[in-house]
Design a protein around this motif. Sequence first.
Motif: not given
Length: 218
Positions: A37-40, A72-75, A79-84, A145-151
């Motif tokens: 949320a902070v990253g976004m 939902p855009e937090l996922r 957003a993940a890269q900004a969060a990190s 696992r991430r690839l499967k989730e994205l697809r």
Amino acid sequence: MVIAIDGPAASGKGTLARRIAARFGCAHLDTGQLYRAVGMAVLRADKDPADAAFAALAARALKPDDAILADPELRSDGAAQAASKVAAVPEVRRALLDFQRSFAARPPGGAAGAVLDGRDIGTVVCPDADAKLYVTASVEVRAQRRLKELRERGIPAIPDAVLEDMKARDARDSQRAVAPLKPAGDAFVLDTSAMTADEAFEAAVAFIASATGSAAAR
Ligand code: DC
């Protein structure tokens, strides 16, 4: 009762934390959502996530009932890269510490306890947690696992790029100076590389039940 669950990206700790919270009648806080949320908020203001002063302002402004926490855009990967990146700013971590500790001390909805999942829950946020789990898997398994989730979500993804992003986030999360990702000395390390989600869940429940002396209600 406070249960701390830490681990790297895509280790399955989020799903595990939600199931554990339901099993033990606890409230659940996904602390990664706070950093996302902070990253976004920083991205939406057209600022650089590495801009410490702005990121700290955004972190201090975050409230438990903020609508952005359910966005939902937090996922998204952005957003993940900004969060990190904002997560490496000490003032951001300090601002989010109170938020997380209040949740653990006074779980919402009169719940019997709290399950917090993140990177530094067992080491920094709740060092006195009743049970600490460190959930991990090899970077290749996590990228798969991430690839499967994205697809499954219909998002096109290139395997090598997903693996490289995962390695970059691992490096940033575990090499930062403040509260780096690492297992607490007294954490139960659960390597799920060769486990199904159900096997990981049962192993986690057995550990928590014995660590807390609590009956794992079915
Ligand atoms: O768990 P996640 O992928 O939603 O976390 C997003 C980022 O937030 C992660 O790359 C590092 C940061 N984070 C953190 O530094 N400390 C936490 N307790 C949780 C997340």
